[in-house]
Design an enzyme around this catalytic site. Structure first.
Site, PDB file in Angstrom:
ATOM      1  N   SER A 119       0.831  -1.203   0.000  1.00  0.00           N
ATOM      2  CA  SER A 119       0.000   0.000   0.000  1.00  0.00           C
ATOM      3  C   SER A 119       0.865   1.252   0.000  1.00  0.00           C
ATOM      4  CB  SER A 119      -0.929   0.003   1.201  1.00  0.00           C
ATOM      5  OG  SER A 119      -0.192  -0.195   2.374  1.00  0.00           O
ATOM      6  N   HIS A 140      -1.937  -2.724  -6.693  1.00  0.00           N
ATOM      7  CA  HIS A 140      -2.513  -2.369  -5.389  1.00  0.00           C
ATOM      8  C   HIS A 140      -4.037  -2.500  -5.432  1.00  0.00           C
ATOM      9  CE1 HIS A 140      -2.992   0.959  -2.102  1.00  0.00           C
ATOM     10  NE2 HIS A 140      -3.169  -0.246  -1.606  1.00  0.00           N
ATOM     11  N   GLU A 152      -4.698   0.040  -8.409  1.00  0.00           N
ATOM     12  CA  GLU A 152      -3.716   1.102  -8.637  1.00  0.00           C
ATOM     13  C   GLU A 152      -2.432   0.411  -9.118  1.00  0.00           C
ATOM     14  OE1 GLU A 152      -2.437   3.153  -5.021  1.00  0.00           O
ATOM     15  OE2 GLU A 152      -2.481   5.062  -6.084  1.00  0.00           O
ATOM     16  N   ASN A 190      -3.057   6.435  -1.168  1.00  0.00           N
ATOM     17  CA  ASN A 190      -2.787   6.700   0.241  1.00  0.00           C
ATOM     18  C   ASN A 190      -2.176   8.068   0.500  1.00  0.00           C
ATOM     19  OD1 ASN A 190      -3.923   4.517   1.597  1.00  0.00           O
ATOM     20  ND2 ASN A 190      -2.330   3.186   0.765  1.00  0.00           N
TER      21      ASN A 190
HETATM   22  N1  CAA Z   1     -16.533  -9.775  -0.032  1.00  0.00           N
HETATM   23  C1  CAA Z   1     -17.409  -9.741  -1.040  1.00  0.00           C
HETATM   24  N2  CAA Z   1     -18.469  -8.890  -1.085  1.00  0.00           N
HETATM   25  C2  CAA Z   1     -18.652  -8.096  -0.022  1.00  0.00           C
HETATM   26  C3  CAA Z   1     -17.777  -8.076   1.067  1.00  0.00           C
HETATM   27  C4  CAA Z   1     -16.676  -8.960   1.034  1.00  0.00           C
HETATM   28  N3  CAA Z   1     -15.775  -9.015   2.027  1.00  0.00           N
HETATM   29  N4  CAA Z   1     -18.202  -7.150   1.952  1.00  0.00           N
HETATM   30  C5  CAA Z   1     -19.312  -6.602   1.413  1.00  0.00           C
HETATM   31  N5  CAA Z   1     -19.566  -7.165   0.222  1.00  0.00           N
HETATM   32  C6  CAA Z   1     -20.620  -6.764  -0.726  1.00  0.00           C
HETATM   33  C7  CAA Z   1     -22.003  -7.106  -0.285  1.00  0.00           C
HETATM   34  O1  CAA Z   1     -22.400  -8.374  -0.717  1.00  0.00           O
HETATM   35  C8  CAA Z   1     -22.828  -6.009  -0.938  1.00  0.00           C
HETATM   36  O2  CAA Z   1     -23.026  -6.318  -2.306  1.00  0.00           O
HETATM   37  P1  CAA Z   1     -24.256  -5.681  -3.147  1.00  0.00           P
HETATM   38  O3  CAA Z   1     -24.161  -4.181  -3.020  1.00  0.00           O
HETATM   39  O4  CAA Z   1     -23.957  -6.140  -4.510  1.00  0.00           O
HETATM   40  O5  CAA Z   1     -25.491  -6.230  -2.556  1.00  0.00           O
HETATM   41  C9  CAA Z   1     -21.926  -4.810  -0.900  1.00  0.00           C
HETATM   42  O6  CAA Z   1     -20.577  -5.340  -0.803  1.00  0.00           O
HETATM   43  C10 CAA Z   1     -22.228  -3.923   0.261  1.00  0.00           C
HETATM   44  O7  CAA Z   1     -22.123  -4.716   1.436  1.00  0.00           O
HETATM   45  P2  CAA Z   1     -23.036  -4.581   2.712  1.00  0.00           P
HETATM   46  O8  CAA Z   1     -24.420  -4.137   2.308  1.00  0.00           O
HETATM   47  O9  CAA Z   1     -22.919  -5.819   3.536  1.00  0.00           O
HETATM   48  O10 CAA Z   1     -22.327  -3.501   3.581  1.00  0.00           O
HETATM   49  P3  CAA Z   1     -22.081  -1.996   3.259  1.00  0.00           P
HETATM   50  O11 CAA Z   1     -23.122  -1.408   2.376  1.00  0.00           O
HETATM   51  O12 CAA Z   1     -21.857  -1.431   4.593  1.00  0.00           O
HETATM   52  O13 CAA Z   1     -20.709  -2.007   2.425  1.00  0.00           O
HETATM   53  C11 CAA Z   1     -18.406  -1.922   2.163  1.00  0.00           C
HETATM   54  C12 CAA Z   1     -19.551  -2.537   2.924  1.00  0.00           C
HETATM   55  C13 CAA Z   1     -18.382  -2.430   0.728  1.00  0.00           C
HETATM   56  C14 CAA Z   1     -17.117  -2.366   2.881  1.00  0.00           C
HETATM   57  C15 CAA Z   1     -18.582  -0.358   2.145  1.00  0.00           C
HETATM   58  O14 CAA Z   1     -18.792   0.109   3.455  1.00  0.00           O
HETATM   59  C16 CAA Z   1     -17.406   0.373   1.576  1.00  0.00           C
HETATM   60  O15 CAA Z   1     -17.248   0.491   0.376  1.00  0.00           O
HETATM   61  N6  CAA Z   1     -16.529   0.922   2.480  1.00  0.00           N
HETATM   62  C17 CAA Z   1     -15.325   1.620   2.063  1.00  0.00           C
HETATM   63  C18 CAA Z   1     -14.270   0.616   1.703  1.00  0.00           C
HETATM   64  C19 CAA Z   1     -12.990   1.263   1.291  1.00  0.00           C
HETATM   65  O16 CAA Z   1     -12.824   2.461   1.209  1.00  0.00           O
HETATM   66  N7  CAA Z   1     -11.989   0.421   1.031  1.00  0.00           N
HETATM   67  C20 CAA Z   1     -10.676   0.844   0.688  1.00  0.00           C
HETATM   68  C21 CAA Z   1      -9.830   0.818   1.911  1.00  0.00           C
HETATM   69  S1  CAA Z   1      -8.201   1.349   1.578  1.00  0.00           S
HETATM   70  C22 CAA Z   1      -7.414  -0.057   1.043  1.00  0.00           C
HETATM   71  O17 CAA Z   1      -7.952  -1.131   0.992  1.00  0.00           O
HETATM   72  C23 CAA Z   1      -6.037   0.045   0.590  1.00  0.00           C
HETATM   73  C24 CAA Z   1      -5.033   0.680   1.391  1.00  0.00           C
HETATM   74  O18 CAA Z   1      -3.930   0.803   0.857  1.00  0.00           O
HETATM   75  C25 CAA Z   1      -5.170   1.116   2.786  1.00  0.00           C
END
Ligand code: CAA
Length: 296
Positions: A119, A140, A152, A190
């Site tokens: 990351s 990434h 990325e 990031n």
């Molecule tokens: N695997 C597969 N599918 C998943 C999942 C997982 N672990 N978690 C959630 N989902 C799916 C669900 O099935 C649902 O699908 P549909 O919309 O098609 O029905 C969808 O994602 C939404 O899930 P939920 O309704 O259960 O929950 P939510 O609406 O609260 O969403 C979330 C959960 C997708 C995590 C959402 O909150 C989100 O997008 N959060 C932000 C995530 C983000 O910013 N990630 C990047 C982090 S930074 C990083 O990773 C890199 C770094 O370098 C730090």
């Protein structure tokens, strides 16, 4: 590009193995810990079941995806030498990554591309541990990998155009949207995300608003799916701190200094969701989160 080995079966590694196998590739998932591999396979199956319930995939797709994944507890000739691509998603520690890339460089065929899901660690630095820096690249992914659309693609100082093209095409085949960026601290994602999270922690620390209020402003005002404090918990406060240190060291600019509250929380073992507490408190199996007592 048919055989992909993923090194590291944690949250990112299992997600990458999942999308690679679901897009038709033969995947070997490697982790030194059998426990981590068992957990990863259970998570992949759970996530495929979720997609099956939503009728995004069929039972046959699920069975075929799982059948394409084999596992190994060692980086050795059988797990890596005939891979077309290695995607490393091991611990975010430079000495560990350098050692893995040195080993991979010795064991892999001359044409194998070595990608890292880091990351924030420099791709150029990782590439320097190998005799093939032109074939070392950042790939990434974002958590949760099966859901998040972005890859990325980070081009190190020596990464070739051809390797960038292969990884771009592969990302599209995996159903993702690739964006190519250059190798500078924090890349693009990031460099922008972490200062925002750090600023939210400063605002909390200075009493501008509470945890819920800060997150609600960003969720409802900016249409972010999670507020910055909940997202920090989701990423891991230890990871956030580590990335802020990379930005601080890499740019030497005090604007990247981590908020002392973040440092304290990491030192206290409050690393967010994975430890059960960060800005919020998490209970296994319960989706609803509550603000941690320290901030209530
Ligand atoms: N695997 C597969 N599918 C998943 C999942 C997982 N672990 N978690 C959630 N989902 C799916 C669900 O099935 C649902 O699908 P549909 O919309 O098609 O029905 C969808 O994602 C939404 O899930 P939920 O309704 O259960 O929950 P939510 O609406 O609260 O969403 C979330 C959960 C997708 C995590 C959402 O909150 C989100 O997008 N959060 C932000 C995530 C983000 O910013 N990630 C990047 C982090 S930074 C990083 O990773 C890199 C770094 O370098 C730090």
């Amino acid at each position: 590009m048919q055989k992909i080995t993923v090194i590291g079966a944690g949250t990112m590694g299992n997600g990458i193995a999942h999308v690679a196998a679901q897009s038709g590739h033969d995947v070997t998932l490697v982790d030194l810990s059998v426990h981590a591999i068992d957990n990863a396979m259970a998570t992949i199956e759970k996530n495929l079941d979720r997609m099956l319930r939503k009728e995004r995939i069929t039972e046959a797709d699920k069975v075929a995806t799982l059948a394409r994944i084999s596992t190994s507890t060692a980086i050795d000739t059988s797990s890596v030498s005939d891979a077309d691509l290695i995607i490393e998603a091991a611990t975010e520690r430079l000495p560990i990554k350098l050692k893995i890339f040195e080993e991979l460089d010795e064991l892999c065929g001359a044409n194998t591309i070595l990608a890292t899901n880091t990351s924030s660690i420099s791709i150029t630095k990782i590439g320097s541990a190998t005799n093939r820096p032109d074939k070392v690249i950042g790939m990434h992914f974002f958590n949760p990998v099966p859901v998040m659309k972005l890859v990325e693609i980070v081009r190190g100082y020596a990464t070739s155009d051809e390797v960038c093209k292969v990884i771009t095409d592969l990302s599209i085949k995996m159903g993702k949207t690739p964006v190519e960026v250059n190798d500078y601290p924090g890349f693009v994602s990031n460099r922008i995300l972490m200062p925002m999270i750090n600023e939210a922690i400063w605002a909390l620390h200075e009493g501008v608003a509470g945890v819920k209020e800060l997150d609600t402003v960003m969720k409802l005002g900016m249409a972010h799916p999670m507020g910055p404090l909940q997202l920090a918990d989701f990423i891991g406060l230890d990871v956030c701190l580590m990335i802020m240190r990379v930005l601080q060291d890499g740019f030497g600019n005090p604007k990247y200094a981590p908020c002392p509250l973040l440092v304290n929380m990491v030192n206290a073992g409050k690393h967010g969701r994975k430890t059960g507490e960060g800005f919020y408190k998490y209970t296994k199996g319960v989706k609803e989160v509550v603000v941690a007592e320290a901030f209530a």
